[in-house]
Design a protein around this motif. Structure first.
Motif, short mmCIF file in Angstrom:
data_model
loop_
_atom_site.label_atom_id
_atom_site.label_comp_id
_atom_site.label_asym_id
_atom_site.label_seq_id
_atom_site.Cartn_x
_atom_site.Cartn_y
_atom_site.Cartn_z
N HIS A 130 0.84 -1.21 0.00
CA HIS A 130 0.00 0.00 0.00
C HIS A 130 0.87 1.25 0.00
O HIS A 130 0.56 2.23 -0.69
N LEU A 131 1.96 1.24 0.74
CA LEU A 131 2.86 2.39 0.77
C LEU A 131 3.45 2.67 -0.60
O LEU A 131 3.79 3.81 -0.92
N LEU A 132 3.58 1.62 -1.41
CA LEU A 132 4.14 1.75 -2.76
C LEU A 132 3.06 2.06 -3.80
O LEU A 132 3.34 2.06 -5.00
N GLY A 133 1.83 2.30 -3.34
CA GLY A 133 0.77 2.71 -4.26
C GLY A 133 -0.15 1.61 -4.74
O GLY A 133 -1.07 1.87 -5.52
N TYR A 134 0.06 0.39 -4.31
CA TYR A 134 -0.84 -0.70 -4.71
C TYR A 134 -2.11 -0.63 -3.87
O TYR A 134 -2.09 -0.23 -2.72
N ASP A 135 -3.23 -1.02 -4.48
CA ASP A 135 -4.47 -1.10 -3.72
C ASP A 135 -5.34 -2.23 -4.24
O ASP A 135 -5.04 -2.85 -5.26
N HIS A 136 -6.41 -2.50 -3.53
CA HIS A 136 -7.31 -3.60 -3.87
C HIS A 136 -8.75 -3.13 -3.92
O HIS A 136 -9.67 -3.91 -3.67
N ILE A 137 -8.92 -1.85 -4.25
CA ILE A 137 -10.27 -1.28 -4.33
C ILE A 137 -11.01 -1.85 -5.54
O ILE A 137 -12.14 -2.32 -5.43
N GLU A 138 -10.36 -1.79 -6.69
CA GLU A 138 -10.94 -2.33 -7.93
C GLU A 138 -10.41 -3.76 -8.14
O GLU A 138 -9.33 -4.11 -7.70
N GLU A 139 -11.20 -4.56 -8.84
CA GLU A 139 -10.85 -5.96 -9.07
C GLU A 139 -9.49 -6.13 -9.75
O GLU A 139 -8.69 -6.98 -9.37
N ALA A 140 -9.21 -5.30 -10.74
CA ALA A 140 -7.93 -5.42 -11.47
C ALA A 140 -6.76 -5.11 -10.54
O ALA A 140 -5.74 -5.81 -10.55
N GLY A 141 -6.89 -4.05 -9.74
CA GLY A 141 -5.83 -3.70 -8.79
C GLY A 141 -5.65 -4.77 -7.74
O GLY A 141 -4.52 -5.07 -7.33
N ALA A 142 -6.76 -5.35 -7.31
CA ALA A 142 -6.70 -6.41 -6.30
C ALA A 142 -5.94 -7.62 -6.85
O ALA A 142 -5.12 -8.22 -6.14
N ALA A 143 -6.19 -7.96 -8.10
CA ALA A 143 -5.51 -9.11 -8.72
C ALA A 143 -4.00 -8.87 -8.78
O ALA A 143 -3.21 -9.76 -8.48
N VAL A 144 -3.62 -7.65 -9.15
CA VAL A 144 -2.19 -7.32 -9.23
C VAL A 144 -1.57 -7.36 -7.83
O VAL A 144 -0.52 -7.99 -7.63
N MET A 145 -2.22 -6.72 -6.88
CA MET A 145 -1.68 -6.66 -5.53
C MET A 145 -1.59 -8.04 -4.90
O MET A 145 -0.57 -8.40 -4.30
N GLU A 146 -2.65 -8.83 -5.01
CA GLU A 146 -2.63 -10.18 -4.43
C GLU A 146 -1.58 -11.06 -5.10
O GLU A 146 -0.91 -11.85 -4.42
N GLY A 147 -1.40 -10.92 -6.40
CA GLY A 147 -0.36 -11.68 -7.09
C GLY A 147 1.02 -11.32 -6.60
O GLY A 147 1.88 -12.19 -6.40
N LEU A 148 1.24 -10.04 -6.39
CA LEU A 148 2.53 -9.59 -5.89
C LEU A 148 2.74 -10.05 -4.45
O LEU A 148 3.83 -10.53 -4.09
N GLU A 149 1.71 -9.95 -3.62
CA GLU A 149 1.82 -10.45 -2.24
C GLU A 149 2.19 -11.92 -2.23
O GLU A 149 3.08 -12.35 -1.48
N THR A 150 1.51 -12.70 -3.04
CA THR A 150 1.76 -14.14 -3.12
C THR A 150 3.20 -14.42 -3.54
O THR A 150 3.86 -15.28 -2.95
#
Length: 165
Positions: A130-150
């Motif tokens: 989140h500090l780096l600008g990632y978020d999970h508000i929209e489905e596309a952003g969530a997919a990117v953020m969750e993939g990176l977390e994983t």
């Protein structure tokens, strides 16, 4: 391995504000490890040596912050307060603050049958992204953020937290 670059070092400041958290030294090591893995995976454009603050608190204190800054009158597991404006094209040096709540994290770890350290590490990674600008508000952003977390958690030998989601 030729041409490999090393991940930047990161200055980590830890404050145990409230709750029966472990001592600051092991928490600092855990935060640094999660942050460095996140930096290596996300590869954000940095200006200067990155700095991070992590505040370890309890549900009562994070509930106040959640109400004040998000308008939600309840505790949460992690909050992030970026140090770099969202419109900036470079991050740092102060990346921001991550605030974590003990009781919520303990309950979630137990409910999800996870070790406390694995769940805490996931939430540090989540908050850091989140500090780096990632978020999970929209489905596309969530997919990117969750993939990176994983991906980050895999480098830390922690199972995919979204595998059963």
């Amino acid at each position: 391995m030729s041409g490999a670059t090393t991940a930047p070092e990161i200055a980590v400041d830890v404050l145990v504000e409230a709750g029966a958290w472990p001592k600051p030294a092991p928490l600092k090591r855990l935060v640094r490890r999660a942050a460095l893995a996140s930096l290596a995976a996300a590869r954000p454009p940095l200006s200067g040596a990155p700095e991070l603050s992590a505040v370890f608190t309890d549900d009562a204190h994070i509930g106040i912050l959640n109400r004040q800054f998000r308008g939600k009158d309840s505790p949460t597991n992690v909050l992030s307060f970026p140090g770099t404006p969202a419109e900036s094209d470079r991050f740092g040096p102060m990346l921001g603050d991550i605030v974590l709540a003990l009781e919520t994290i303990e309950k979630e770890a137990e409910r999800q049958n996870l070790t406390f350290d694995a769940h805490l590490t996931h939430l540090i990674v989540h908050g850091f992204l989140h500090l780096l600008g990632y978020d999970h508000i929209e489905e596309a952003g969530a997919a990117v953020m969750e993939g990176l977390e994983t991906a980050v958690l895999a480098t830390l030998r922690i199972a995919d937290p979204y595998a059963d989601a």
